[in-house]
Scaffold this active site. Structure first.
Site, mmCIF file in Angstrom:
data_model
loop_
_atom_site.group_PDB
_atom_site.id
_atom_site.type_symbol
_atom_site.label_atom_id
_atom_site.label_comp_id
_atom_site.label_asym_id
_atom_site.label_seq_id
_atom_site.Cartn_x
_atom_site.Cartn_y
_atom_site.Cartn_z
ATOM 1 N N CYS A 138 65.433 -19.434 82.080
ATOM 2 C CA CYS A 138 66.498 -19.238 81.077
ATOM 3 C C CYS A 138 67.757 -18.635 81.693
ATOM 4 O O CYS A 138 68.778 -18.498 81.016
ATOM 5 C CB CYS A 138 66.002 -18.358 79.942
ATOM 6 S SG CYS A 138 64.523 -18.999 79.150
ATOM 7 N N CYS A 145 63.064 -14.284 66.748
ATOM 8 C CA CYS A 145 63.037 -15.254 67.855
ATOM 9 C C CYS A 145 64.354 -16.016 67.956
ATOM 10 O O CYS A 145 64.973 -16.333 66.935
ATOM 11 C CB CYS A 145 61.950 -16.293 67.627
ATOM 12 S SG CYS A 145 60.297 -15.629 67.452
ATOM 13 N N SER A 146 64.721 -16.382 69.181
ATOM 14 C CA SER A 146 65.775 -17.386 69.346
ATOM 15 C C SER A 146 65.146 -18.731 68.981
ATOM 16 O O SER A 146 63.936 -18.904 69.113
ATOM 17 C CB SER A 146 66.281 -17.389 70.780
ATOM 18 O OG SER A 146 65.209 -17.636 71.675
ATOM 19 N N ILE A 202 64.882 -23.147 69.031
ATOM 20 C CA ILE A 202 64.867 -24.251 70.008
ATOM 21 C C ILE A 202 66.129 -25.073 69.756
ATOM 22 O O ILE A 202 66.426 -25.410 68.604
ATOM 23 C CB ILE A 202 63.555 -25.052 69.840
ATOM 24 C CG1 ILE A 202 62.394 -24.164 70.333
ATOM 25 C CG2 ILE A 202 63.612 -26.380 70.552
ATOM 26 C CD1 ILE A 202 61.036 -24.618 69.902
ATOM 27 N N LYS A 207 69.940 -15.568 69.477
ATOM 28 C CA LYS A 207 69.306 -15.583 68.157
ATOM 29 C C LYS A 207 70.017 -16.531 67.188
ATOM 30 O O LYS A 207 69.371 -17.351 66.549
ATOM 31 C CB LYS A 207 69.291 -14.152 67.581
ATOM 32 C CG LYS A 207 68.845 -14.059 66.143
ATOM 33 C CD LYS A 207 67.363 -14.373 66.038
ATOM 34 C CE LYS A 207 66.888 -14.862 64.701
ATOM 35 N NZ LYS A 207 67.333 -16.130 64.232
ATOM 36 N N HIS A 217 69.554 -21.193 71.727
ATOM 37 C CA HIS A 217 69.216 -20.938 73.132
ATOM 38 C C HIS A 217 68.773 -22.221 73.834
ATOM 39 O O HIS A 217 67.584 -22.428 74.085
ATOM 40 C CB HIS A 217 68.112 -19.863 73.157
ATOM 41 C CG HIS A 217 67.676 -19.425 74.514
ATOM 42 N ND1 HIS A 217 68.486 -19.455 75.632
ATOM 43 C CD2 HIS A 217 66.473 -18.923 74.942
ATOM 44 C CE1 HIS A 217 67.806 -18.999 76.677
ATOM 45 N NE2 HIS A 217 66.592 -18.678 76.288
HETATM 46 N N1 COA Z 1 65.538 -18.275 63.575
HETATM 47 C C1 COA Z 1 65.880 -18.639 62.319
HETATM 48 N N2 COA Z 1 65.453 -19.767 61.752
HETATM 49 C C2 COA Z 1 64.637 -20.566 62.470
HETATM 50 C C3 COA Z 1 64.247 -20.242 63.770
HETATM 51 C C4 COA Z 1 64.738 -19.040 64.328
HETATM 52 N N3 COA Z 1 64.395 -18.678 65.565
HETATM 53 N N4 COA Z 1 63.455 -21.223 64.259
HETATM 54 C C5 COA Z 1 63.368 -22.140 63.273
HETATM 55 N N5 COA Z 1 64.086 -21.747 62.214
HETATM 56 C C6 COA Z 1 64.216 -22.463 60.935
HETATM 57 C C7 COA Z 1 64.612 -23.897 61.132
HETATM 58 O O1 COA Z 1 66.017 -24.055 61.117
HETATM 59 C C8 COA Z 1 63.965 -24.563 59.936
HETATM 60 O O2 COA Z 1 64.775 -24.322 58.796
HETATM 61 P P1 COA Z 1 64.890 -25.423 57.646
HETATM 62 O O3 COA Z 1 63.502 -25.582 57.087
HETATM 63 O O4 COA Z 1 65.862 -24.792 56.676
HETATM 64 O O5 COA Z 1 65.393 -26.663 58.295
HETATM 65 C C9 COA Z 1 62.680 -23.770 59.739
HETATM 66 O O6 COA Z 1 62.929 -22.493 60.354
HETATM 67 C C10 COA Z 1 61.479 -24.429 60.396
HETATM 68 O O7 COA Z 1 61.841 -24.799 61.706
HETATM 69 P P2 COA Z 1 60.776 -25.247 62.785
HETATM 70 O O8 COA Z 1 61.509 -25.834 63.961
HETATM 71 O O9 COA Z 1 59.723 -26.093 62.135
HETATM 72 O O10 COA Z 1 60.153 -23.847 63.206
HETATM 73 P P3 COA Z 1 58.885 -23.607 64.093
HETATM 74 O O11 COA Z 1 57.948 -22.743 63.284
HETATM 75 O O12 COA Z 1 58.347 -24.885 64.648
HETATM 76 O O13 COA Z 1 59.477 -22.756 65.313
HETATM 77 C C11 COA Z 1 59.749 -20.675 66.449
HETATM 78 C C12 COA Z 1 59.937 -21.453 65.128
HETATM 79 C C13 COA Z 1 60.329 -19.295 66.251
HETATM 80 C C14 COA Z 1 58.244 -20.588 66.782
HETATM 81 C C15 COA Z 1 60.488 -21.437 67.586
HETATM 82 O O14 COA Z 1 61.862 -21.503 67.284
HETATM 83 C C16 COA Z 1 60.291 -20.772 68.939
HETATM 84 O O15 COA Z 1 59.289 -21.017 69.598
HETATM 85 N N6 COA Z 1 61.263 -19.952 69.390
HETATM 86 C C17 COA Z 1 61.174 -19.277 70.674
HETATM 87 C C18 COA Z 1 61.753 -20.140 71.752
HETATM 88 C C19 COA Z 1 61.551 -19.525 73.102
HETATM 89 O O16 COA Z 1 60.476 -19.044 73.425
HETATM 90 N N7 COA Z 1 62.589 -19.559 73.942
HETATM 91 C C20 COA Z 1 62.531 -19.025 75.268
HETATM 92 C C21 COA Z 1 62.678 -17.548 75.222
HETATM 93 S S1 COA Z 1 62.341 -16.750 76.761
#
Ligand code: COA
Length: 387
Positions: free
Chosen positions: A85, A208-209, A211, A330, A334
């Site tokens: 990252c 969480c940040s 995708i 956030k 990211h």
């Molecule tokens: N913050 C706010 N809203 C979020 C979000 C976040 N981080 N991630 C997803 N959403 C929202 C989406 O916009 C979507 O909204 P909608 O229904 O109004 O369209 C809803 O939540 C569902 O999204 P989805 O993509 O199905 O979520 P998910 O449950 O599959 O994934 C996380 C959510 C947090 C698990 C995923 O974003 C994640 O893994 N983040 C971490 C990424 C990471 O590890 N990066 C590297 C860091 S070192």
């Protein structure tokens, strides 16, 4: 070594992008940065691009050549740089080294990732490669899981609370609401953040940040020539990188990222600055706990005080130090390889006084802090107005 300046900055709107592919994203950001610098591609003599996982995420390797080709920059050398990252900041650092050494004069630096073509489980698996594949990922750890352990330890040692974590998300969504490039431009309440779905206890979705697809680019030139290109060049005062253990379990501390501390100490020393001199900082808030740890590692707050400082509003615009005015990872999103370059864009716009509703008053010095994995790579840059 010559002093180096940013003479142009540009980025794409971050988010889930079904209109553009990997090459269109990075090309759009690059063209915007060139337009901002008011120069043509003919004046560029080299390029560096940060991307963490283009091969796994979109099946495309050899991205330096792809970008040179698609942007019409052949035959100049374009080199891909990877550091999880922190890939974007590493690319920026390579560009700075190339210009400061005198090897090249005008260099373009890009960062890009196209992440939403795969589902969350597949992306989590790929991102896990930023940790120790054999001893973390293979045994079931994901990045939310690793940062959750850091959060639990911070809570145990310092009394940090889930409310403090959530306050980071609320502040970053507030900042994202003024950023036209942000993935999330909606404000949220502490209650919404606290009640969002659990991902890895104690981290919830709002900790969480997301995708993200997106790209960012800057154009660099020697400071001595920068004013002939741009009325508002941004001088880079320091570029420092440090390394820590790849696996979280090998760290002496789970509540601090030693590589970030070392990189920032070296950067402050090089620039002759202290943390008190910084009025705006873009830090690596891949999870809310990461921002709290960053504000301690960078010396803005004493160890253990970052959570309370966030809850008390000391990291808001108008507080002691404005942290993540872009919305951070956030709310801006990211796209992992792009993040470090996006941070440099935001600090450039802040120092140029061009952030509109998100502008911090009387900004003199800015900082970017970009972390790879759970802290194995850390890159810190310091900036000031060059005009
Ligand atoms: N913050 C706010 N809203 C979020 C979000 C976040 N981080 N991630 C997803 N959403 C929202 C989406 O916009 C979507 O909204 P909608 O229904 O109004 O369209 C809803 O939540 C569902 O999204 P989805 O993509 O199905 O979520 P998910 O449950 O599959 O994934 C996380 C959510 C947090 C698990 C995923 O974003 C994640 O893994 N983040 C971490 C990424 C990471 O590890 N990066 C590297 C860091 S070192």
């Amino acid at each position: 070594m010559r002093s180096v300046a940013i003479i142009g900055a540009g980025m794409t709107k971050f988010g889930e992008d079904w209109e553009r592919g990997f090459r269109e994203l990075v090309t759009e950001a690059g063209i915007r940065a060139l337009e901002d610098a008011k120069i043509s591609g003919d004046e560029i003599s080299a390029g560096y691009v940060g991307t963490m996982a283009s091969g796994s995420l979109v099946g495309q390797e050899h991205t330096g050549a792809l970008i040179a080709d698609y942007m019409g920059l052949n035959p100049i050398p374009i080199t891909r740089v990877e550091g999880a990252c922190a890939s974007g900041s590493l690319a920026l650092r390579q560009g700075i080294l190339a210009v400061s050494s005198g090897l090249h004069d005008v260099v373009v630096v890009g960062g890009v990732e196209k992440m939403t073509d795969l589902d969350t489980a597949a992306v989590s698996q790929i991102l896990g490669g930023a940790g120790d594949q054999e001893w973390e990922l293979f045994l079931g750890a994901t990045f939310p899981g690793l940062y959750a352990m850091m959060a639990r330890r911070h809570m145990h040692e310092y009394g940090t609370t889930e409310e403090m974590l959530a306050s980071v998300a609320v502040k970053n969504h507030e900042n994202g609401a003024t950023n036209k490039y942000a993935q999330f431009q909606n404000r949220i309440t502490l209650e919404t953040a606290m009640n969002s779905k659990m991902v890895a206890d104690p981290l919830k979705v709002m900790d969480c940040s997301p995708i993200t697809d997106g790209a960012a680019a800057v154009v660099l030139a020697p400071m001595e020539k920068a004013l002939s290109y741009s009325k508002k060049p941004i001088e880079i005062l320091a570029s420092e990188q440090a390394t820590g253990t790849l696996a979280l379990h090998d760290r002496k501390s789970l509540t601090s990222v030693n590589a970030a501390k070392i990189a920032s100490e070296r950067a402050y020393k090089k620039a002759g600055l202290t943390p008190k001199d910084i009025s705006v900082a873009e830090v690596h808030d891949c999870f809310t706990i990461a921002e709290i740890v960053a504000t301690e590692d960078l010396g803005f707050f004493a160890p253990g005080e970052g959570g309370k400082a966030a809850l008390d509003g000391r990291t808001k615009i108008g507080g002691d130090i404005a942290v993540n005015t872009s919305g951070g990872l956030k709310a801006t999103g990211h796209p992992v390889g792009a993040t470090g370059v996006k941070q440099a864009c935001e600090i450039s716009w802040q120092l140029r006084g061009e952030r509109g509703a998100g502008q911090v008053k009387d900004v003199e010095y800015g900082l970017t802090h970009n972390v790879g994995g759970s802290g194995a790579t850390a890159v810190v840059h310091l900036y000031k107005r060059g005009y």
